[in-house]
Design an enzyme around this catalytic site. Structure first.
Site, PDB file in Angstrom:
ATOM      1  N   ASP A 263      -1.163  -5.668  -3.320  1.00  0.00           N
ATOM      2  CA  ASP A 263      -2.418  -5.924  -2.622  1.00  0.00           C
ATOM      3  C   ASP A 263      -2.219  -7.143  -1.715  1.00  0.00           C
ATOM      4  O   ASP A 263      -1.179  -7.819  -1.750  1.00  0.00           O
ATOM      5  CB  ASP A 263      -3.584  -6.106  -3.605  1.00  0.00           C
ATOM      6  CG  ASP A 263      -4.933  -5.806  -2.931  1.00  0.00           C
ATOM      7  OD1 ASP A 263      -4.974  -5.733  -1.685  1.00  0.00           O
ATOM      8  OD2 ASP A 263      -5.947  -5.667  -3.634  1.00  0.00           O
TER       9      ASP A 263
HETATM   10  C1  BGC Z   1      -8.215  -5.264  -1.046  1.00  0.00           C
HETATM   11  C2  BGC Z   1      -7.564  -3.899  -0.964  1.00  0.00           C
HETATM   12  C3  BGC Z   1      -7.297  -3.537   0.467  1.00  0.00           C
HETATM   13  C4  BGC Z   1      -6.492  -4.624   1.136  1.00  0.00           C
HETATM   14  C5  BGC Z   1      -6.155  -4.324   2.579  1.00  0.00           C
HETATM   15  C6  BGC Z   1      -7.511  -6.303  -0.201  1.00  0.00           C
HETATM   16  O1  BGC Z   1      -8.247  -7.471  -0.090  1.00  0.00           O
HETATM   17  O2  BGC Z   1      -8.244  -5.663  -2.399  1.00  0.00           O
HETATM   18  O3  BGC Z   1      -8.378  -2.948  -1.585  1.00  0.00           O
HETATM   19  O4  BGC Z   1      -6.627  -2.301   0.521  1.00  0.00           O
HETATM   20  O5  BGC Z   1      -7.227  -5.833   1.101  1.00  0.00           O
HETATM   21  O6  BGC Z   1      -7.255  -4.396   3.405  1.00  0.00           O
END
Ligand code: BGC
Length: 724
Positions: A263
């Site tokens: 993530d």
């Molecule tokens: C979130 C994810 C997301 C990623 C990219 C993160 O802050 O937890 O769910 O896919 O950002 O945008």
């Protein structure tokens, strides 16, 4: 290109790559229409040119993708194309209902269709990967991200996972319109302590195996391309470094062959988690757990060279991850056509009108009617005076919900516009009454009261703004803010018939007076681009409401977590016994439970029939129930099939969902809900967490919600030695 030639090309590339180029392939950069976390220093184009970027997130559109890809394939030494990823969770340009709403449709075909349409639009905008589906089963309305999942039940999330993976990845006939899915957030992110985002997760192995892991297993079985571990730890082990779950379970036991993507900044966050001293250790932990791609932490880029020097990782381990990334690009077709799928015009509701029609259908299938006293709804279209009141009555942009990156506010339809279009012969007056969450202006309140007094029916539209839901949007009190309470009291006090419309991303804790004071209650959540028209379809009677809650709505915050699958306990709830499991100040169950939802017609259920009363482990049991539409209009019934194992090695939930079906039934018609239930689905994780089935009786129950008193039941005798 066949696998062999592709393999040769990939091995030749790996042999030629410098360490910096390898780490570039393992790094994903946000370049940046939307940023959801910290930003790395440096000029992104310069980094791309040097081959220090393997893929880009949060960029889309013809010119942006074309230019970034041109730099990659013309200006880098090895000319390896980039991949592009976006969070396409519930629509790309045409926005569908948020997942928590769409799950209420209990409609696998719909879930698949909206995923396919999202992939269609996103691939035309140059995207090959989505960070979806989100599969974090959640029972806590305090957590803002509850909006992104399919509700409280593991089986629903499994079925949702399968449909979404098929829809994103495989359903389009044209391979250019297929998009790689990344199931997230592995695992149990929905169980963050107190619903506080990013907080620790401390769930039992049993909860992992019964509740949180199955949706990911379903996604893997369905062929999902990627997995994203969650930001959190689970019982003290940071998921980004979790060898037990990422390597031993996901890769080895489940045989997952795809890509694992961290993530946003999560590898670097192993330092504040307190399990790594520096980037070299953080990168080592993540790489050894099997994470191939570092999203935006720079840990692989900065930490792996140091880790190599320290002897913490080997070049072989780095090459394994690089190989996976290159194979993924090969499978995406990027080596053959780096601009795969890209079109000049960004597709959206205006350019693909069928998607707009489909979005309206998705939204009306997701609206849940939970109260309708005296059949206030549907509202007559003949000349009544309608008032649309409340902070969400005319907020079209909010209807798009939290992940609507490429959605255009100007294309979204709010409740007011939907009512005006849907009730052309009525007067539709509007007054906001109060802001979403701020001080109330007495003049504005007075105007709203006046508007209500002049009307025959009031749609009181309460809710939250979309930036207050989703990530980093936890609340200790998920309920209407004070100004909306004040407005609701004043409007209910007018004595006019009130339809309470709730536009939120999570269950709200509603005061009893508000629910009692409203004649009807519609749980609209966020319905996407066509929310307003879909709403008018339902309240005007063009669409007979067919959705059912995929998440229970508690009476009180203190009940959280409350869901239908609770255990009996050693002191089962008994209102007449003070020493049974109970609250002194609240009911034991939620206000509206999983499966609740009304229709404009009535369904009568026949007895539950079963084709055998004794079955072996490999049998399939056929269960049927006749459902009659006893009302005056056609409608869709949702029939849930549950099981309850009364005596097992470990305590079992009082109800566990095993299947569901939807039936469209004409007035006076009887149709049959038919389920083919594999006995193996009745197994539960034993002491060793392996599926276990005992000989003995299991109750099979079916009905229109998880309200046990309304379920029909039969019992099945499992005798494993019978067959096989
Ligand atoms: C979130 C994810 C997301 C990623 C990219 C993160 O802050 O937890 O769910 O896919 O950002 O945008």
């Amino acid at each position: 290109m066949d696998g062999g030639m592709a393999g040769d090309r990939i091995e030749a590339l790996i042999a030629e790559m410098t360490l910096a180029e390898k780490l570039g392939q393992l790094s994903m950069l946000a370049a940046s229409l939307v940023v959801t976390g910290p930003v790395l220093p440096g000029d992104p184009v310069d980094l791309m040119r040097k081959g220090r970027v393997g893929g880009i997130l949060n960029t889309w559109g013809h010119d942006e993708i074309r230019e970034a890809q041109r730099v990659a394939v013309e200006e880098t030494r090895l000319k390896i194309p980039l991949y592009f990823a976006v969070d396409v969770l519930h629509g790309h340009r045409t926005i569908h209902p948020i997942p928590l709403a769409e799950a209420c449709a209990f409609d696998r075909d719909l879930w698949l269709r909206t995923a396919r349409e999202s992939a269609d639009e996103a691939t035309r905008d140059g995207i090959q990967m989505t960070f979806a589906p989100m599969l974090d089963v959640c029972r806590d309305p305090r957590w803002g991200r509850i909006s992104e999942c399919a509700g409280e039940d593991a089986y629903v999330n499994c079925e949702y996972a399968r449909a979404k993976v098929r829809g994103f990845q495989f359903d389009a006939k044209d391979p250019q319109r297929r998009m790689f899915g990344v199931a997230k957030h592995f695992v149990a992110y929905g169980a963050v302590t107190a619903g506080r985002d990013y907080a620790e997760v401390d769930v039992s192995r049993r909860a992992l195996h019964e509740v949180y892991l199955p949706p990911f297993k379903a996604a893997v079985e369905e062929g999902v391309a990627g997995i994203m571990p969650s930001f959190t730890d689970v019982a003290g082990i940071a998921m980004t470094a979790h060898r037990g779950l990422l390597r031993d379970l996901l890769r080895i036991k489940w045989g997952f062959k795809g890509i694992v993507i961290s993530d946003y900044n999560a590898i670097g966050e192993l330092i504040p988690h307190g399990v790594a001293h520096d980037m070299a250790e953080a990168a080592t932990l993540a790489l050894k757990a099997g994470i191939d791609i570092d999203m935006m932490s720079g840990a692989y880029e900065d930490g792996l060279p140091v880790a190599l020097e320290r002897g913490l990782v080997t070049m072989d381990e780095i090459d394994t991850a690089v190989r996976r990334v290159l194979h993924m690009k090969e499978a995406m077709g990027l080596f053959e056509n780096p601009l795969r799928g890209l079109e000049k015009i960004s597709p959206g509701p205006d350019t693909i009108p069928e998607h707009r029609v489909s979005a309206r259908d998705a939204a009306r299938r997701s609206l849940v009617l939970v109260k309708n006293e005296g059949d206030l709804l549907p509202v007559s279209k003949n000349g009544s005076n309608i008032a649309a009141i409340g902070p969400l009555a005319d907020k079209p942009g909010e209807m798009m919900g939290p992940w609507c990156m490429a959605g255009e506010e100007k294309e979204a339809i709010g409740f007011l516009q939907g009512l005006r279009e849907g009730f052309p012969d009525c007067t539709v007056q509007h007054a906001r009454g109060c802001p979403t969450d701020d001080a109330i202006d007495p003049g504005e309140l007075a105007l709203a009261i006046e508007t209500a007094r002049e009307s025959d029916v009031v749609f009181l539209c309460l809710g939250e703004d979309r930036q207050h839901c989703g990530e980093a949007a936890s609340r200790t009190l998920p309920r209407p803010p004070a100004c909306q309470m004040e407005l609701a009291r004043a409007i209910i006090a007018t004595g006019k018939p009130v339809v309470l419309v709730i536009a939120t991303s999570r269950p709200w804790i509603l005061p009893d007076w508000m629910v009692d004071g409203a004649r009807s209650v519609v749980i609209a959540m966020f319905g996407g681009t066509e929310a307003g028209r879909a709403f008018a379809d339902v309240v005007g009677g063009e669409w007979n409401p067919s959705a059912r809650l995929c998440i229970s709505w508690p009476y009180r915050v203190g009940q959280i977590p409350v869901h239908y699958g609770m255990r009996n306990t050693g002191r089962p709830h008994d209102p007449n016994n003070g020493f049974s499991t109970n609250f002194l100040d609240a009911p034991i169950g939620p206000r509206w439970v999983f499966g609740d939802g009304l229709s404009y017609t009535n369904f009568e259920l026949g007895e539950l029939r079963i084709d055998k009363t004794i079955a072996g482990a490999s049998d399939i049991v056929h269960v049927e129930m006749a459902v009659t539409n006893a009302g005056g209009r056609a409608g869709e019934a949702t029939i849930f099939l549950f099981a309850h194992d009364p005596v097992a090695l470990v305590t079992r939930p009082m109800l566990e969902l095993k299947d569901f079906a939807k039936l469209l039934i004409e007035p006076g018609e009887t149709r049959t809900a038919a389920f083919a239930l594999p006995v193996s689905r009745l197994a539960y994780p034993g002491f060793d967490m392996e599926p276990r089935l005992d000989d003995g009786r299991i109750n099979i129950l079916a009905g229109t919600s998880a309200r046990r008193e309304n379920l029909k039941s039969v019992s099945l005798e499992v005798q494993q030695r019978m067959t096989a």
